[in-house]
Design a protein around this motif. Structure first.
Motif, PDB file in Angstrom:
ATOM      1  N   VAL A 139       0.921  -1.207  -0.061  1.00  0.00           N
ATOM      2  CA  VAL A 139       0.148  -0.115  -0.036  1.00  0.00           C
ATOM      3  C   VAL A 139       0.990   1.230  -0.097  1.00  0.00           C
ATOM      4  O   VAL A 139       1.925   1.134   0.379  1.00  0.00           O
ATOM      5  N   PRO A 140       0.630   2.379  -0.300  1.00  0.00           N
ATOM      6  CA  PRO A 140       1.197   3.587  -0.407  1.00  0.00           C
ATOM      7  C   PRO A 140       1.516   3.830   1.031  1.00  0.00           C
ATOM      8  O   PRO A 140       1.206   3.399   2.096  1.00  0.00           O
ATOM      9  N   GLU A 141       2.742   4.828   1.246  1.00  0.00           N
ATOM     10  CA  GLU A 141       3.390   4.978   2.364  1.00  0.00           C
ATOM     11  C   GLU A 141       3.751   6.687   2.387  1.00  0.00           C
ATOM     12  O   GLU A 141       3.341   7.371   1.508  1.00  0.00           O
ATOM     13  N   ALA A 142       4.237   7.090   3.491  1.00  0.00           N
ATOM     14  CA  ALA A 142       4.734   8.642   3.720  1.00  0.00           C
ATOM     15  C   ALA A 142       3.254   9.488   3.480  1.00  0.00           C
ATOM     16  O   ALA A 142       3.375  10.951   3.057  1.00  0.00           O
ATOM     17  N   ALA A 143       2.106   8.919   3.790  1.00  0.00           N
ATOM     18  CA  ALA A 143       0.810   9.645   3.744  1.00  0.00           C
ATOM     19  C   ALA A 143       0.502  10.137   2.411  1.00  0.00           C
ATOM     20  O   ALA A 143      -0.243  10.945   2.080  1.00  0.00           O
ATOM     21  N   SER A 144       1.109   9.383   1.253  1.00  0.00           N
ATOM     22  CA  SER A 144       0.906   9.839   0.075  1.00  0.00           C
ATOM     23  C   SER A 144      -0.528   9.551  -0.353  1.00  0.00           C
ATOM     24  O   SER A 144      -1.286  10.121  -1.358  1.00  0.00           O
ATOM     25  N   SER A 145      -1.297   8.435   0.222  1.00  0.00           N
ATOM     26  CA  SER A 145      -2.590   8.219  -0.085  1.00  0.00           C
ATOM     27  C   SER A 145      -3.440   9.282   0.519  1.00  0.00           C
ATOM     28  O   SER A 145      -4.602   9.578   0.252  1.00  0.00           O
ATOM     29  N   LEU A 146      -3.093  10.157   1.299  1.00  0.00           N
ATOM     30  CA  LEU A 146      -3.660  11.622   1.531  1.00  0.00           C
ATOM     31  C   LEU A 146      -3.239  12.790   0.789  1.00  0.00           C
ATOM     32  O   LEU A 146      -4.245  13.236   0.510  1.00  0.00           O
ATOM     33  N   LEU A 221       0.450  12.869  10.142  1.00  0.00           N
ATOM     34  CA  LEU A 221       1.122  11.885  10.770  1.00  0.00           C
ATOM     35  C   LEU A 221       0.348  10.644  11.273  1.00  0.00           C
ATOM     36  O   LEU A 221       0.755   9.340  11.117  1.00  0.00           O
ATOM     37  N   LYS A 222      -0.866  10.903  11.632  1.00  0.00           N
ATOM     38  CA  LYS A 222      -1.737   9.842  11.812  1.00  0.00           C
ATOM     39  C   LYS A 222      -2.004   8.934  10.581  1.00  0.00           C
ATOM     40  O   LYS A 222      -2.037   7.667  10.767  1.00  0.00           O
ATOM     41  N   HIS A 223      -2.424   9.680   9.389  1.00  0.00           N
ATOM     42  CA  HIS A 223      -2.526   8.782   8.323  1.00  0.00           C
ATOM     43  C   HIS A 223      -1.434   8.065   7.804  1.00  0.00           C
ATOM     44  O   HIS A 223      -1.386   6.781   7.258  1.00  0.00           O
ATOM     45  N   MET A 224      -0.079   8.508   7.870  1.00  0.00           N
ATOM     46  CA  MET A 224       1.233   7.782   7.729  1.00  0.00           C
ATOM     47  C   MET A 224       1.123   6.693   8.537  1.00  0.00           C
ATOM     48  O   MET A 224       1.765   5.658   8.190  1.00  0.00           O
ATOM     49  N   GLN A 225       0.920   6.804   9.787  1.00  0.00           N
ATOM     50  CA  GLN A 225       0.929   5.725  10.793  1.00  0.00           C
ATOM     51  C   GLN A 225      -0.064   4.589  10.264  1.00  0.00           C
ATOM     52  O   GLN A 225       0.451   3.399  10.586  1.00  0.00           O
ATOM     53  N   GLU A 226      -1.358   4.990   9.847  1.00  0.00           N
ATOM     54  CA  GLU A 226      -2.348   4.136   9.494  1.00  0.00           C
ATOM     55  C   GLU A 226      -1.705   3.200   8.183  1.00  0.00           C
ATOM     56  O   GLU A 226      -1.794   2.113   8.216  1.00  0.00           O
ATOM     57  N   GLY A 228       1.454   2.936   7.457  1.00  0.00           N
ATOM     58  CA  GLY A 228       2.538   1.933   8.026  1.00  0.00           C
ATOM     59  C   GLY A 228       2.031   0.676   8.730  1.00  0.00           C
ATOM     60  O   GLY A 228       2.620  -0.415   8.362  1.00  0.00           O
ATOM     61  N   ARG A 229       0.936   0.788   9.209  1.00  0.00           N
ATOM     62  CA  ARG A 229       0.273  -0.814   9.771  1.00  0.00           C
ATOM     63  C   ARG A 229      -0.183  -1.472   8.902  1.00  0.00           C
ATOM     64  O   ARG A 229       0.219  -2.645   8.650  1.00  0.00           O
ATOM     65  N   HIS A 230      -1.045  -0.808   7.725  1.00  0.00           N
ATOM     66  CA  HIS A 230      -1.235  -1.895   6.531  1.00  0.00           C
ATOM     67  C   HIS A 230      -0.110  -2.268   5.938  1.00  0.00           C
ATOM     68  O   HIS A 230      -0.033  -3.339   5.192  1.00  0.00           O
ATOM     69  N   PHE A 231       1.024  -1.447   5.625  1.00  0.00           N
ATOM     70  CA  PHE A 231       2.188  -1.754   4.918  1.00  0.00           C
ATOM     71  C   PHE A 231       2.910  -2.899   5.685  1.00  0.00           C
ATOM     72  O   PHE A 231       3.315  -3.787   4.842  1.00  0.00           O
ATOM     73  N   ALA A 232       2.969  -2.840   6.638  1.00  0.00           N
ATOM     74  CA  ALA A 232       3.935  -3.835   7.537  1.00  0.00           C
ATOM     75  C   ALA A 232       3.077  -5.120   7.414  1.00  0.00           C
ATOM     76  O   ALA A 232       3.394  -6.196   7.320  1.00  0.00           O
TER      77      ALA A 232
END
Length: 258
Positions: A139-146, A221-226, A228-232
């Motif tokens: 999935v995208p990271e770095a809050a790029s999906s936002l 930052l909240k979106h980035m963490q979300e 990150g969880r899906h990415f992991a």
């Protein structure tokens, strides 16, 4: 520390360079750690007024080192300690000083998403931009999906994040995350001219202006963490294993039975 990240200072400009051209500047956990540490030092150093990202060779960066991620070294979430990649992403998301990027060639994955946090992006005519996260079972990271839908609009963002379409510098400028396209030989001068101009301006006013423009970074930052969880989670999936094996075997991944 790693030799694969060059760290130099030119006056008040901190230059951070991807320096692994033999591997298309693929980014490892050690490289993320070096970048994050350099950004942390820069944030506390009044002698640094602008930060310039650049790269050696023909490729800006091919993104995350797949072998590093498959081994677990490039973890994006989990554990008590913040992984290097997340330290870097959070650092660029919250940077108070202007970030500039000079993209001389292909930028893939995080090589694109990091640009969404930069204040000025200069690209050579040879630059291309590709975010094949879904193609890799990720999935995208770095809050790029936002941020990508906010900057480019949902449909254009879908071209990159859902279709995984590679775009050229002209299209990236239309999307809104590239400021200027220059001839390859003029890229460094254009980026340095912008950085020098920033470094000569009133520093407190500059930081306040950027803060006002960026606004509250908590949602980012909240979106980035979300993400990150899906990415992991996807890193542990059959989809990523198939994509990783296909990459190593230089074939198209087959998701038809997953």
């Amino acid at each position: 520390m790693t030799d694969h990240i060059s760290i130099t200072q030119d006056g008040a400009i901190l230059k951070l360079g991807f320096n692994r051209p033999d591997k298309k500047n693929a980014i490892t956990a050690d490289m993320y750690a070096a970048l994050a540490d350099a950004l942390a030092r820069a944030s506390e150093d009044d002698g640094v007024r602008a930060i310039l990202f650049h790269a050696k060779g023909d490729v800006f960066t091919s993104g995350n080192d797949i072998g590093d991620f498959m081994s677990g070294a490039g973890a994006i979430a989990g554990g008590a300690e913040i992984p290097p990649v997340m330290r870097f992403l959070e650092a660029i998301a919250t940077a108070e000083k202007p970030l500039i990027a000079a993209v001389q060639g292909p930028a893939v994955g995080v090589g694109v998403t990091m640009l969404l946090h930069c204040d000025l992006v200069y690209a050579s005519e040879a630059a291309t931009f590709h975010t094949p996260f879904v193609d890799l079972g990720l999935v995208p990271e770095a809050a790029s999906s936002l941020l990508m839908p906010e900057i480019a609009g949902h449909q254009r963002a879908a071209e990159m994040l859902i279709l995984g379409k590679k775009i050229d510098a002209a299209r990236a400028r239309e999307f809104g995350f590239v400021n200027e396209i220059v001839a390859p030989g003029a890229l460094e001068d254009a980026a340095m001219a912008a950085a020098t101009s920033i470094a000569e301006k009133a520093p407190a006013a500059m930081k306040l202006t950027k803060k006002l423009m960026k606004g509250d970074r908590s949602p980012v930052l909240k979106h980035m963490q979300e993400e990150g969880r899906h990415f992991a989670a996807q890193l542990q999936s059959a989809e990523f294993r198939e994509a990783g094996m296909a990459f190593m075997q230089k074939r198209k991944p087959d998701f038809s039975k997953l």
